[in-house]
Design an enzyme around this catalytic site. Structure first.
Site, PDB file in Angstrom:
ATOM      1  N   LYS A  67      16.916 -14.077  70.714  1.00  0.00           N
ATOM      2  CA  LYS A  67      15.521 -13.973  70.262  1.00  0.00           C
ATOM      3  C   LYS A  67      15.488 -13.619  68.769  1.00  0.00           C
ATOM      4  O   LYS A  67      16.527 -13.275  68.195  1.00  0.00           O
ATOM      5  CB  LYS A  67      14.796 -12.909  71.094  1.00  0.00           C
ATOM      6  CG  LYS A  67      15.362 -11.514  70.910  1.00  0.00           C
ATOM      7  CD  LYS A  67      14.867 -10.558  71.986  1.00  0.00           C
ATOM      8  CE  LYS A  67      15.413  -9.174  71.730  1.00  0.00           C
ATOM      9  NZ  LYS A  67      15.297  -8.285  72.895  1.00  0.00           N
ATOM     10  N   TYR A  79       7.140  -2.327  39.019  1.00  0.00           N
ATOM     11  CA  TYR A  79       5.795  -1.858  39.368  1.00  0.00           C
ATOM     12  C   TYR A  79       5.741  -0.337  39.501  1.00  0.00           C
ATOM     13  O   TYR A  79       6.638   0.266  40.093  1.00  0.00           O
ATOM     14  CB  TYR A  79       5.356  -2.447  40.707  1.00  0.00           C
ATOM     15  CG  TYR A  79       5.055  -3.919  40.680  1.00  0.00           C
ATOM     16  CD1 TYR A  79       4.109  -4.441  39.797  1.00  0.00           C
ATOM     17  CD2 TYR A  79       5.700  -4.794  41.553  1.00  0.00           C
ATOM     18  CE1 TYR A  79       3.821  -5.800  39.792  1.00  0.00           C
ATOM     19  CE2 TYR A  79       5.412  -6.148  41.558  1.00  0.00           C
ATOM     20  CZ  TYR A  79       4.470  -6.649  40.672  1.00  0.00           C
ATOM     21  OH  TYR A  79       4.180  -7.978  40.675  1.00  0.00           O
TER      22      TYR A  79
HETATM   23  C1  LIG Z   1      16.543  -7.630  73.250  1.00  0.00           C
HETATM   24  C2  LIG Z   1      16.892  -7.468  74.675  1.00  0.00           C
HETATM   25  C3  LIG Z   1      18.224  -7.342  75.073  1.00  0.00           C
HETATM   26  C4  LIG Z   1      19.373  -7.227  74.113  1.00  0.00           C
HETATM   27  O1  LIG Z   1      19.545  -5.900  73.711  1.00  0.00           O
HETATM   28  P1  LIG Z   1      20.714  -5.489  72.696  1.00  0.00           P
HETATM   29  O2  LIG Z   1      20.567  -4.036  72.560  1.00  0.00           O
HETATM   30  O3  LIG Z   1      20.420  -6.233  71.427  1.00  0.00           O
HETATM   31  O4  LIG Z   1      21.978  -5.947  73.309  1.00  0.00           O
HETATM   32  C5  LIG Z   1      18.485  -7.310  76.438  1.00  0.00           C
HETATM   33  N1  LIG Z   1      17.485  -7.378  77.331  1.00  0.00           N
HETATM   34  C6  LIG Z   1      16.191  -7.483  76.988  1.00  0.00           C
HETATM   35  C7  LIG Z   1      15.155  -7.544  78.037  1.00  0.00           C
HETATM   36  C8  LIG Z   1      15.841  -7.507  75.645  1.00  0.00           C
HETATM   37  O5  LIG Z   1      14.558  -7.580  75.289  1.00  0.00           O
END
Ligand SMILES: *Cc1c(COP(=O)(O)O)cnc(C)c1O
Length: 377
Positions: A32, A268
């Site tokens: 993601k 700035y």
């Molecule tokens: C983002 C996510 C993960 C991955 O978690 P990490 O700590 O990056 O390994 C796993 N399960 C769900 C449901 C998530 O949203």
């Protein structure tokens, strides 16, 4: 290119293989947020060759379509919330989806029936994270048919939950409590044909009891420890030694070098003034690119193998850095500058930038602007 990201294929494969070795489990690779900012297409083009990766987890149907365009063989689970249009796309493309409530399942069922296609669902159990998910009692109702949602158009593929307090502490009692709720539920249902999953990077590092049928690995695949407490807990457990190698490096080109006199302001708000005659480098990257404005007057970059402190505020598309001390190999416009990565004896990590800007490594990399080119090396 005034700025670009390099992705190390060797390091990504190394990290994923370490997790395979550690867990001896199938892996759902969490990609993601543009593969945690690493570049979705680029990352998938590397991971598609790994047979032990069974699944990808994405947030949206848009991400799922991108993944499918590069790797059409592995399963894709959309773990984020989808509206009606997006649900339709998920069903039509054969992606799997999260179902967080009885009402949502009703909508999925109606849509799938209308499309005459099967919706493949994973039930999300609320065990205490208070995010998407339904209480265990609702899962039982769905599975025993009392909600009237069993249908030829809905296939129950999986069941899962997610930990709330595993990265932030070395006290894992809340995680144990959540795991207990999940196991209690499993005792009450027939889950033989359901893919059961609970584990993220941190729990995979720490607790084999959380693995079930597949582990969901995000941050650590990209070469990061989920947190310092997770690292400490891992060392205490004396499990297999594991080396995580950062996958991402971020570069830019030196834009302009200028000489300032004593007591001249930079940027700035005039938040920095030179103490003496100084050389200042302008780098064409700013907070729009994902270089956090909280790094104003606090972070460093690497210029010709030497660390150079950021002076003044981070602008939208620009930062300035002190290069007065870089004498043996003075910086010229066009020289390569390192924002995250290594050069010579110097190194800047996403963890370091996270600490300076009051956030976590996840956010530092996930926020790097997707428009910046990612190059696989
Ligand atoms: C983002 C996510 C993960 C991955 O978690 P990490 O700590 O990056 O390994 C796993 N399960 C769900 C449901 C998530 O949203």
């Amino acid at each position: 290119m005034k700025t670009h990201i390099e992705i190390s294929a060797v390091n990504l494969v190394h990290n994923l293989k370490e997790f395979r070795k550690l867990s001896n489990c199938k892996i759902m690779f969490v990609v993601k947020a543009n593969a945690y900012g690493h570049g979705l297409k680029e990352v998938i083009s590397i991971s598609k060759e790994l047979p032990f990766i069974d699944y990808y987890a994405v947030d949206s149907v848009e991400e799922a379509l991108t993944v499918k365009s590069v790797d059409s063989k592995k399963n894709i689970l959309v773990i984020g919330w989808a509206d009606r249009d997006q649900l339709q796309e998920i069903i039509l493309n054969g992606f799997e989806m999260v179902v967080p409530s009885i009402d949502y399942l009703k909508e999925v069922k109606t849509l799938a029936k209308g499309l005459k296609r099967t919706a493949k669902v994973h039930l999300k159990v609320e065990t205490g994270t208070t995010r998407l998910g339904m209480p265990p009692a609702d899962v039982i109702k769905i599975l025993n048919g009392s909600t009237g949602n069993r249908s030829n158009y809905v296939k129950m593929v999986g069941i899962y939950s997610h930990f709330a307090n595993i990265e932030d502490t070395t006290d894992h009692s809340y995680a144990q409590y959540q795991l207990g709720l999940f196991n209690d539920l499993l005792e009450k249902i027939n889950h033989q044909n359901l893919l059961k999953h609970f584990s993220c990077s941190a729990s995979t590092l720490l607790f084999p009891k959380t693995y079930f049928d597949i582990v969901r690995i995000g941050i650590s695949a990209y070469g990061f420890w989920p947190s310092k407490p997770t690292y400490v807990s891992y060392i205490e457990k004396k499990r297999m030694p594991i080396e995580l190698k950062p996958v991402l490096s971020w570069y830019a080109k030196a834009a302009q070098v200028k000489t300032l006199e004593k007591d001249e302001p930079i940027g700035y708000g005039l938040t920095y003034r030179t103490f003496d005659r100084s050389k200042i480098l302008v780098v064409p990257v700013g907070y729009y690119d994902g270089y956090d404005r909280k790094l104003s007057n606090s972070s460093v970059i690497i210029v010709n193998g030497v660390k150079a402190p950021v002076r003044g505020r981070v602008c939208m598309n620009m930062i300035m850095a002190e290069v007065t001390h870089i004498r043996t190999n003075p910086v010229q416009p066009g020289d390569r500058v390192v924002l995250i990565g290594e050069e010579g004896r110097e190194k800047i990590t996403a963890d370091h930038l996270a600490e300076l800007s009051g956030t976590i490594n996840y956010e530092v990399v996930a926020r790097i602007n997707p428009l910046i080119p990612r190059i696989v090396i």
